[in-house]
Design an enzyme around this catalytic site. Structure first.
Site, PDB file in Angstrom:
ATOM      1  N   HIS A  68      -4.778 -33.258  16.815  1.00 50.03           N
ATOM      2  CA  HIS A  68      -3.743 -33.978  17.193  1.00 50.03           C
ATOM      3  C   HIS A  68      -2.449 -33.205  17.785  1.00 50.03           C
ATOM      4  O   HIS A  68      -1.516 -33.623  17.984  1.00 50.03           O
ATOM      5  CB  HIS A  68      -3.151 -35.082  15.968  1.00 50.03           C
ATOM      6  CG  HIS A  68      -4.335 -35.739  15.600  1.00 50.03           C
ATOM      7  ND1 HIS A  68      -4.634 -36.960  16.250  1.00 50.03           N
ATOM      8  CD2 HIS A  68      -5.269 -35.660  14.871  1.00 50.03           C
ATOM      9  CE1 HIS A  68      -5.709 -37.608  15.813  1.00 50.03           C
ATOM     10  NE2 HIS A  68      -6.191 -36.730  14.733  1.00 50.03           N
TER      11      HIS A  68
ATOM     12  N   LYS B 191       0.876  -1.220   0.050  1.00 48.88           N
ATOM     13  CA  LYS B 191       0.196  -0.109  -0.047  1.00 48.88           C
ATOM     14  C   LYS B 191       0.977   1.168  -0.113  1.00 48.88           C
ATOM     15  O   LYS B 191       0.656   2.200  -0.857  1.00 48.88           O
ATOM     16  CB  LYS B 191      -1.014   0.073   1.205  1.00 48.88           C
ATOM     17  CG  LYS B 191      -1.791   1.268   1.298  1.00 48.88           C
ATOM     18  CD  LYS B 191      -2.849   1.194   2.477  1.00 48.88           C
ATOM     19  CE  LYS B 191      -3.451   2.373   2.730  1.00 48.88           C
ATOM     20  NZ  LYS B 191      -4.218   2.741   3.780  1.00 48.88           N
TER      21      LYS B 191
ATOM     22  N   GLU C 285      -4.934  -6.721  14.709  1.00 52.60           N
ATOM     23  CA  GLU C 285      -4.213  -5.262  14.198  1.00 52.60           C
ATOM     24  C   GLU C 285      -5.560  -4.420  14.472  1.00 52.60           C
ATOM     25  O   GLU C 285      -5.277  -3.237  14.615  1.00 52.60           O
ATOM     26  CB  GLU C 285      -3.898  -5.370  12.938  1.00 52.60           C
ATOM     27  CG  GLU C 285      -2.808  -4.230  12.579  1.00 52.60           C
ATOM     28  CD  GLU C 285      -2.078  -4.439  11.221  1.00 52.60           C
ATOM     29  OE1 GLU C 285      -2.672  -4.164  10.310  1.00 52.60           O
ATOM     30  OE2 GLU C 285      -0.886  -4.833  11.420  1.00 52.60           O
TER      31      GLU C 285
ATOM     32  N   GLU D 133      10.512  -4.758   4.765  1.00 59.41           N
ATOM     33  CA  GLU D 133      10.533  -6.219   4.150  1.00 59.41           C
ATOM     34  C   GLU D 133      10.360  -6.349   2.710  1.00 59.41           C
ATOM     35  O   GLU D 133      11.053  -6.810   1.760  1.00 59.41           O
ATOM     36  CB  GLU D 133       9.501  -7.011   4.876  1.00 59.41           C
ATOM     37  CG  GLU D 133       9.695  -7.226   6.293  1.00 59.41           C
ATOM     38  CD  GLU D 133       8.935  -6.002   7.211  1.00 59.41           C
ATOM     39  OE1 GLU D 133       9.072  -4.977   6.758  1.00 59.41           O
ATOM     40  OE2 GLU D 133       8.895  -6.460   8.389  1.00 59.41           O
TER      41      GLU D 133
ATOM     42  N   GLY E 262      -5.055  -1.662   4.839  1.00 60.92           N
ATOM     43  CA  GLY E 262      -3.944  -2.769   4.357  1.00 60.92           C
ATOM     44  C   GLY E 262      -4.775  -4.016   4.648  1.00 60.92           C
ATOM     45  O   GLY E 262      -4.725  -4.895   3.726  1.00 60.92           O
ATOM     46  N   ARG E 263      -5.209  -4.340   5.890  1.00 61.16           N
ATOM     47  CA  ARG E 263      -5.817  -5.604   6.345  1.00 61.16           C
ATOM     48  C   ARG E 263      -7.217  -5.608   5.463  1.00 61.16           C
ATOM     49  O   ARG E 263      -8.007  -6.864   5.653  1.00 61.16           O
ATOM     50  CB  ARG E 263      -5.853  -5.794   7.683  1.00 61.16           C
ATOM     51  CG  ARG E 263      -6.547  -4.881   8.543  1.00 61.16           C
ATOM     52  CD  ARG E 263      -6.114  -5.028  10.032  1.00 61.16           C
ATOM     53  NE  ARG E 263      -6.529  -3.809  10.663  1.00 61.16           N
ATOM     54  CZ  ARG E 263      -5.971  -2.608  10.830  1.00 61.16           C
ATOM     55  NH1 ARG E 263      -4.819  -2.492  10.467  1.00 61.16           N
ATOM     56  NH2 ARG E 263      -6.473  -1.638  11.746  1.00 61.16           N
TER      57      ARG E 263
ATOM     58  N   LYS F  94       9.608  -0.948  14.183  1.00 61.47           N
ATOM     59  CA  LYS F  94       9.993  -0.408  12.721  1.00 61.47           C
ATOM     60  C   LYS F  94      11.030   0.494  12.989  1.00 61.47           C
ATOM     61  O   LYS F  94      12.318   0.313  12.332  1.00 61.47           O
ATOM     62  CB  LYS F  94       9.173   0.075  12.002  1.00 61.47           C
ATOM     63  CG  LYS F  94       7.894  -0.777  11.392  1.00 61.47           C
ATOM     64  CD  LYS F  94       7.047  -0.202  10.495  1.00 61.47           C
ATOM     65  CE  LYS F  94       5.772  -1.092  10.103  1.00 61.47           C
ATOM     66  NZ  LYS F  94       4.742  -0.243   9.410  1.00 61.47           N
TER      67      LYS F  94
HETATM   68  O1  F6P Z   1       3.314  -2.887   9.811  1.00 64.19           O
HETATM   69  C1  F6P Z   1       1.734  -3.148   9.662  1.00 64.19           C
HETATM   70  C2  F6P Z   1       1.397  -2.923   8.147  1.00 64.19           C
HETATM   71  O2  F6P Z   1       1.292  -1.585   7.985  1.00 64.19           O
HETATM   72  C3  F6P Z   1      -0.114  -3.472   7.967  1.00 64.19           C
HETATM   73  O3  F6P Z   1      -0.978  -2.689   8.407  1.00 64.19           O
HETATM   74  C4  F6P Z   1      -0.097  -3.622   6.566  1.00 64.19           C
HETATM   75  O4  F6P Z   1      -0.903  -4.494   5.927  1.00 64.19           O
HETATM   76  C5  F6P Z   1       1.480  -4.111   6.336  1.00 64.19           C
HETATM   77  O5  F6P Z   1       2.147  -3.196   7.165  1.00 64.19           O
HETATM   78  C6  F6P Z   1       1.972  -3.922   4.809  1.00 64.19           C
HETATM   79  O6  F6P Z   1       1.894  -2.443   4.514  1.00 64.19           O
HETATM   80  P1  F6P Z   1       2.280  -2.019   2.997  1.00 64.19           P
HETATM   81  O7  F6P Z   1       1.146  -2.833   2.184  1.00 64.19           O
HETATM   82  O8  F6P Z   1       2.125  -0.629   3.198  1.00 64.19           O
HETATM   83  O9  F6P Z   1       3.600  -2.797   2.686  1.00 64.19           O
END
Ligand code: F6P
Length: 526
Positions: free
Chosen positions: A382, A208, A351, A214, A265-266, A494
């Site tokens: 199990h 987003k 979240e 990452e 995002g979610r 972060k």
């Molecule tokens: O760190 C949490 C978050 O902001 C989530 O809310 C989001 O889904 C995820 O990181 C990834 O964010 P982005 O889509 O901006 O890379």
């Protein structure tokens, strides 16, 4: 509209009294013995999803009091504000309109009207973007030279698409392999790249913000690998799914599919973030997926609260968390295709509702989000079901069962019947328990569960099931008076990681606490 904090309402006090007099001692076995209609009274069909709530610790009175609580907390007004496009995400000054992504486009779009209606305007943009995204998905599907699609994203840019692609595997185009890389641990990307060729790979960089460490680290490494393999046609082999089109362009990606800041995002699986799913199941399948979710939106928006499934589930969550004091919920999808369902729900609910202050920023004296956890059935049986049946803590379980395998059922005889027998048996065992002579073999029973049932796992039913969960999270968040749509709690870690990263190289431990300093020294490359 201002409403009192939920714990200051008359309904909250009445629920507390009800819990003390009847709720605490409620016994499911007795409830079924006394009410031959309990199953009918506490179950309902919602779009694509049948829900049996009868094995929960609720009676007509607790349900009526929970509805009164919803009323006194202005739940319907809060819901209507979301559907009207109000800025209900107050800490980020944003509207929350993921529902718009799955609304059917009007038969005819009239710009003059749209100009005075920001929702219609936004919806027209949604439809244009969706059509472009679905055209692209179809193009990729018919491009025989592309065999592998790698989605690089994390959190909402990974969990939703990955869960849905796995869930709808039976509907997927053969000949395309979809991979999901989320972790910054290079082992994940390297493991995927090992089996790929640049000329037959398409990378989708899903973020987003297009700033997430990452994702950007993995995207840069993927680009370097692609170039090292002799790949040069970035425009053909990389696409970006983002609200930050400029950053994607700066990265060198020209094929971009956008969305808007009013999509959390979610909650973004319905937007361009759903591209891997659209590639897997095709444009028509993706539209069915949206339509299933839309049907649930309409149910949530219009059904009376007493027969509104997201409302009933969200209120049950409040009842369990704040009155029974249950701190977790176990998620048990009896479907291997839904194996990422628990992980997906973890982000959605924890979240969204893992908040300790109200909308006004003041600390709350009551609990909010439970811990969600689980594995697909029968595997969980199990592993940890021992604790669910005989442990000291009561954990409500939420089962998902699918009546019949989808359009191309596997031909292994007996499996599905055994799977269904197990899900029914577990729900039954949790409730019934069993008295035995010795303590070790006693099952206390009276352990609650919810049973969600899909006729088939299809794009439409999955869409509805997800939207049901989104709205149920909205309901408990609205009662608690928290902002379910921000996630400030992820920021501190972060920031600290950015400070620590160079220290791992240069060994500087100044200003660090003793533990972090000690660990850092041991973790430094030897
Ligand atoms: O760190 C949490 C978050 O902001 C989530 O809310 C989001 O889904 C995820 O990181 C990834 O964010 P982005 O889509 O901006 O890379």
């Amino acid at each position: 509209m201002t409403t009192p904090r939920c714990d200051k309402t008359a309904a909250w006090a009445a629920l507390q009294a009800h819990f003390e007099t009847r709720g605490k001692a409620f016994d499911l076995r007795e409830a079924f013995a006394q009410d031959g209609q309990r199953f009918e009274n506490f179950s309902q069909q919602a779009p694509h999803v049948f829900a049996d709530l009868s094995k929960n610790l609720i009676c007509a009175d607790s349900q009526a009091l929970l509805l009164a609580l919803a009323d006194q907390c202005g739940l319907a007004q809060q819901r209507d504000a979301m559907f009207a496009g109000a800025q209900i995400n107050t800490t980020e000054q944003r509207a929350v309109m993921h529902f718009l992504l799955r609304k059917q486009p009007p038969a005819q779009y009239i710009p003059a009207q749209a100009a005075i209606n920001k929702l219609a305007d936004a919806q027209a943009e949604v439809e244009t973007t969706l059509s472009a995204m679905l055209d692209y998905a179809e193009q990729v599907r018919s491009d025989a030279a592309i065999t592998d699609i790698v989605n690089i994203g994390i959190g909402g840019s990974d969990l939703g698409p990955q869960m849905a692609v796995l869930a709808l595997d039976e509907f997927a185009a053969s000949g395309k392999r979809l991979h999901f890389v989320s972790n910054i641990d290079g082992a994940e990307l390297a493991g995927v790249l090992r089996g790929l060729k640049a000329e037959s790979t398409l990378f989708l960089v899903a973020s987003k913000t297009f700033t997430t460490t990452e994702t950007m680290t993995n995207a840069h490494s993927a680009k370097a690998w692609f170039e090292a393999q002799g790949g040069s046609h970035i425009a053909r082999h990389f696409a970006a799914l983002t609200t930050n089109v400029q950053a994607a362009n700066d990265f060198g990606i020209t094929a971009t599919f956008g969305f808007w800041d009013w999509v959390g995002g979610r909650y973004s699986l319905w937007s361009a973030i759903g591209l891997p799913l659209a590639i897997a199941i095709g444009a028509a399948g993706f539209r069915d997926f949206l339509a299933g979710a839309h049907a649930m939106d309409e149910h949530f928006r219009t059904a009376e609260l007493a027969r509104n499934l997201p409302v009933r589930l969200g209120l049950l969550d409040v009842w369990y968390r704040n009155f029974h004091g249950f701190s977790s919920r176990s998620i048990a999808p009896y479907s291997s295709a839904l194996r990422r369902w628990p992980a997906y729900l973890q982000q959605l609910e924890m979240e969204s509702n893992g908040k300790r202050v109200g909308k006004d920023g003041q600390p709350l004296p009551f609990d909010t989000s439970p811990v969600l956890w689980g594995e697909p059935g029968t595997n969980g049986q199990h592993a940890y079901f021992q604790m669910l049946h005989q442990g000291t803590t009561v954990v409500p379980v939420e089962f998902v069962a699918i009546r019949q395998a989808a359009h191309s059922p596997h031909d292994l005889p007996g499996h599905h019947t055994k799977l269904l027998a197990n899900v029914l048996a577990q729900a039954q065992a949790l409730m019934r328990g069993k008295e035995d002579a010795g303590g070790h073999r006693d099952f206390p029973g009276n352990r609650p569960s919810t049973f969600l049932l899909l006729d088939q796992l299809t794009p439409a039913s999955l869409g509805a099931l997800i939207a049901l969960q989104e709205h149920r999270v909205f309901v408990s968040g609205a009662v608690w008076g928290i902002n379910s749509f921000d996630q400030w709690g992820v920021e501190l870690g972060k920031v600290l990681a950015k400070d620590i990263e160079p220290r791992l190289q240069n060994g500087d431990i100044s200003g660090l606490d003793g533990s972090t300093a000690g660990l850092l020294q041991r973790l430094r490359p030897g």
